[in-house]
Design a protein around this motif. Structure first.
Motif, PDB file in Angstrom:
ATOM      1  N   ASP A   1       0.865  -1.174   0.000  1.00  0.00           N
ATOM      2  CA  ASP A   1       0.000   0.000   0.000  1.00  0.00           C
ATOM      3  C   ASP A   1       0.909   1.234   0.000  1.00  0.00           C
ATOM      4  OD1 ASP A   1      -1.586   2.177   0.695  1.00  0.00           O
ATOM      5  OD2 ASP A   1      -2.768   1.089   2.169  1.00  0.00           O
ATOM      6  N   THR A   2       0.795   2.067  -1.015  1.00  0.00           N
ATOM      7  CA  THR A   2       1.725   3.192  -1.159  1.00  0.00           C
ATOM      8  C   THR A   2       1.595   4.221  -0.042  1.00  0.00           C
ATOM      9  OG1 THR A   2       0.152   4.346  -2.597  1.00  0.00           O
ATOM     10  CG2 THR A   2       1.816   2.957  -3.665  1.00  0.00           C
TER      11      THR A   2
ATOM     12  N   SER B   1       0.155   3.531   3.425  1.00  0.00           N
ATOM     13  CA  SER B   1       0.477   2.960   4.739  1.00  0.00           C
ATOM     14  C   SER B   1       1.766   2.147   4.714  1.00  0.00           C
ATOM     15  CB  SER B   1      -0.662   2.056   5.208  1.00  0.00           C
ATOM     16  OG  SER B   1      -0.750   0.891   4.391  1.00  0.00           O
TER      17      SER B   1
ATOM     18  N   ILE C   1      -8.928  -8.011  -0.826  1.00  0.00           N
ATOM     19  CA  ILE C   1      -8.870  -6.703  -1.477  1.00  0.00           C
ATOM     20  C   ILE C   1      -9.595  -6.808  -2.816  1.00  0.00           C
ATOM     21  CG2 ILE C   1      -7.343  -4.899  -2.400  1.00  0.00           C
ATOM     22  CD1 ILE C   1      -5.126  -5.948  -0.599  1.00  0.00           C
TER      23      ILE C   1
ATOM     24  N   VAL D   1      -7.317   2.450  -1.923  1.00  0.00           N
ATOM     25  CA  VAL D   1      -5.869   2.376  -1.706  1.00  0.00           C
ATOM     26  C   VAL D   1      -5.177   2.301  -3.062  1.00  0.00           C
ATOM     27  CG1 VAL D   1      -5.903   1.274   0.570  1.00  0.00           C
ATOM     28  CG2 VAL D   1      -5.989  -0.144  -1.488  1.00  0.00           C
ATOM     29  N   LYS D   2      -3.913   2.671  -3.063  1.00  0.00           N
ATOM     30  CA  LYS D   2      -3.062   2.500  -4.235  1.00  0.00           C
ATOM     31  C   LYS D   2      -2.046   1.413  -3.909  1.00  0.00           C
ATOM     32  CE  LYS D   2      -4.429   5.805  -7.126  1.00  0.00           C
ATOM     33  NZ  LYS D   2      -4.883   5.535  -8.501  1.00  0.00           N
ATOM     34  N   LEU D   3      -1.941   0.439  -4.789  1.00  0.00           N
ATOM     35  CA  LEU D   3      -1.039  -0.681  -4.562  1.00  0.00           C
ATOM     36  C   LEU D   3       0.101  -0.644  -5.578  1.00  0.00           C
ATOM     37  CD1 LEU D   3      -3.707  -3.510  -4.136  1.00  0.00           C
ATOM     38  CD2 LEU D   3      -2.690  -2.076  -2.350  1.00  0.00           C
TER      39      LEU D   3
END
Length: 463
Positions: free
Chosen positions: A309-310, A312, A393, A427-429
């Motif tokens: 996760d970019t 967290s 997710i 979220v961004k992964l």
């Protein structure tokens, strides 16, 4: 391998070749692109005239050689710029010093290449040899009067150059593989090449691909089939296998006669690394990372994909079945409802201690990655716990390229409860790497065993 046999000055020839191979910058354009009036004025009124007249701000030959091989900015030049007093910001001083260095390289490049930038190494004197990529060049001066012994002296110079270069075993083996491929007309005898029906079948699949993406995958399969055949052919080449064995036998003999007590120290020195505990730790991290994973080059997330996760910076490992992650497949009701999005099953990964991850690498519960130039150790277990943490997710637009998205960045959501309803937490992964076959399946099995656990109740005796 190339031998340059010339009557020209070796210093000039070496510099021309090295500069041309390295590639050059258009210094004036780079300066103008900064749109910094102060910097542009300083370059045009002070630096450029001085360089044209070979003044004190111009690089010497030795300084140019050092820059070509190491990209190191000349301290003398930076001091001269600072003493001029026109620039005060260190970044500006470094930038001008770099442009001066690039100007020196461009002056010597007889074949200017503004596009390709290559690493170049050579002898420190800059007169004997140059290596860049797959090219090795030995430079030899042609004697005007005596040619009889030139052949022997060329051979001697070439040997001395190769010894000075001291290539790693990887470079030696890669070179021999390339020589083998070029020297032999390798025939492909796999089932696909021999079977006209198979070829026709794959041609039909490619022609009838439902999308460009499926077409690419079909072509990639045919290509990978040929690549596997090439590997099998090379593996069966006795001369090549014998050569590779001889390479490592040479290292074995050299180690035994080196007087080094520990192989770790010997191997570090062979790769020009410091022989200390920190290097040894990095060696085993790199070894385990190379054994278990590779860079992420897949078309979509799959079993064994490692990502984070970019925001967290929590790390995860995808453990969904590979067949459930093929974008064009998925007939289950939830797949159809979510399409083009995809629900994936993941294991959360936790930071692990190096002192545990390296000695216990064979326990197969650790994952090794490099992140922000730092070697990370990740575990599927948090601390001393023995159960993994399974999560889910939803990957948005799974397997589809979204315009404007950075490469290997996915948009996804976690499902969360809010006011008696379900909300999406975006979220961004960032897809980092891919576990190799076998390693990915092991972690998938661990997740499956956890998901299928049966908990029965017992009663503890009261005190």
């Amino acid at each position: 391998m190339i031998v340059i046999y010339t009557r020209e000055e070796l210093k000039t020839v070496w510099m021309q070749i090295a500069s041309s191979l390295r590639g050059i910058e258009n210094c004036n354009d780079k300066i103008l692109e900064t749109e910094n009036d102060e910097l542009i004025e300083y370059w045009q009124s002070v630096i450029l005239p001085d360089l044209i007249h070979k003044g004190e701000r111009a690089l010497t030959r030795d300084e140019t050689i050092l820059y070509i091989q190491n990209d190191s900015l000349c301290k003398r030049i930076k001091k001269a710029i600072r003493n001029d007093g026109s620039l005060t910001e260190q970044n500006d001083i470094n930038f001008i010093a770099k442009m001066i260095s690039e100007y020196a390289v461009a002056e010597n490049a007889v074949i200017p290449d503004y596009v390709t930038k290559s690493m170049v190494v050579g002898d420190t004197a800059g007169i004997k040899w140059i290596q860049s990529g797959n090219i090795f060049i030995s430079v030899f001066h042609k004697d005007k009067d005596d040619h009889e012994s030139d052949g022997e002296r060329i051979w001697q110079t070439l040997n001395e150059s190769l010894i000075e270069w001291n290539p790693s075993y990887y470079q030696i083996i890669k070179s021999e593989i390339q020589n083998t491929i070029e020297a032999e007309a390798l025939s492909f005898n796999n089932h696909l090449a021999n079977d006209g029906y198979g070829q026709a079948g794959w041609l039909n699949q490619i022609l009838n691909s439902a999308s460009e993406e499926i077409k690419r995958k079909n072509i990639e399969f045919v290509f990978s089939n040929l690549s596997e055949e090439l590997y099998e052919r090379l593996k069966g080449n006795k001369c090549l296998v014998g050569f590779i064995n001889d390479v490592f036998e040479t290292y074995t003999t050299d180690f035994k006669s080196s007087g080094e007590a520990k192989s770790l120290e010997y191997c570090s020195k062979q790769m020009n690394l410091p022989a200390n505990a920190s290097s040894f730790n990095e060696m085993y991290h790199a070894l385990n990372m190379n054994l278990s994973s590779k860079n992420f080059e897949e078309r979509h997330i799959s079993t064994g994909t490692i990502f984070f996760d970019t925001e967290s910076e929590k790390w995860y490992l995808c453990v969904s079945a590979a067949c459930d992650l093929v974008p064009t497949q998925g007939n289950e009701p939830h797949h159809k409802r979510l399409s083009p999005h995809r629900l994936i099953k993941v294991l959360e990964l936790f930071n692990a201690n190096q002192n545990k991850a390296l000695p216990n690498g064979e326990q197969s519960k650790y994952i090794y990655v490099i992140h922000k130039n730092t070697r990370k150790y990740l575990s599927i277990f948090e601390g001393d716990k023995t159960l993994p943490v399974v999560d889910y997710i939803v990957v948005l637009n799974h397997g589809h390229t979204v315009p404007g998205e950075e490469k290997n960045i996915l948009s996804a959501v976690f499902l969360s409860s809010m006011d008696d309803n379900v909300q999406n937490v975006p979220v961004k992964l960032k897809l980092k790497s891919q576990l190799r076959s076998g390693y990915a399946e092991r972690y998938q099995a661990i997740a499956s065993q956890y998901s299928s656990r049966i908990g029965v109740d017992y009663v503890s005796m009261m005190p």
